[in-house]
Write a protein that holds these residues in place. Structure first.
Motif, short mmCIF file in Angstrom:
data_model
loop_
_atom_site.label_atom_id
_atom_site.label_comp_id
_atom_site.label_asym_id
_atom_site.label_seq_id
_atom_site.Cartn_x
_atom_site.Cartn_y
_atom_site.Cartn_z
N HIS A 58 0.83 -1.21 0.00
CA HIS A 58 0.00 0.00 0.00
C HIS A 58 0.87 1.26 0.00
N GLU A 111 -1.99 9.34 3.11
CA GLU A 111 -3.12 8.66 2.48
C GLU A 111 -3.64 7.48 3.30
N PRO A 112 -2.80 6.58 3.81
CA PRO A 112 -3.33 5.48 4.61
C PRO A 112 -4.03 5.96 5.89
N ASN A 152 -7.38 7.32 4.75
CA ASN A 152 -8.16 6.17 4.30
C ASN A 152 -8.70 5.38 5.50
N THR A 153 -7.94 5.26 6.56
CA THR A 153 -8.39 4.56 7.76
C THR A 153 -9.57 5.27 8.40
N ALA A 174 -11.68 7.31 6.83
CA ALA A 174 -12.80 7.15 5.89
C ALA A 174 -13.42 5.76 6.03
N TYR A 175 -12.59 4.75 6.19
CA TYR A 175 -13.09 3.38 6.35
C TYR A 175 -13.94 3.24 7.62
#
Length: 73
Positions: free
Chosen positions: A11, A36-37, A40-41, A43-44
């Motif tokens: 990733h 980004e990760p 993204n976490t 958002a998840y």
């Protein structure tokens, strides 16, 4: 755990590679690979909350629509 760690490496590498290819900057590539990760976490987390509400509504709808098991006379 090894699979999770290897996916994290993939990733980060993909995020870095895409950002570097688009910008030509190692610094920006590195920042994107780190930020980004994280985003993204978050958002998840909210994505899962929405889907849990959808599941709960479906269960409530099915439960409200049934009058219990039918008994043959």
């Amino acid at each position: 755990m090894i699979k999770t760690a290897s996916f994290a490496v993939v990733h980060f590498s993909v995020a870095f590679g895409v950002a570097f290819a688009l910008t030509g900057s190692v610094v920006i590539g590195g920042l994107v690979a780190l930020v980004e990760p994280f985003v993204n976490t978050i958002a998840y987390h909210f994505h899962e909350k929405v889907w849990e509400r959808i599941r709960a509504r479906r269960v409530a709808k099915v439960t409200a629509g049934s009058n219990g098991p039918a008994i043959a006379a």
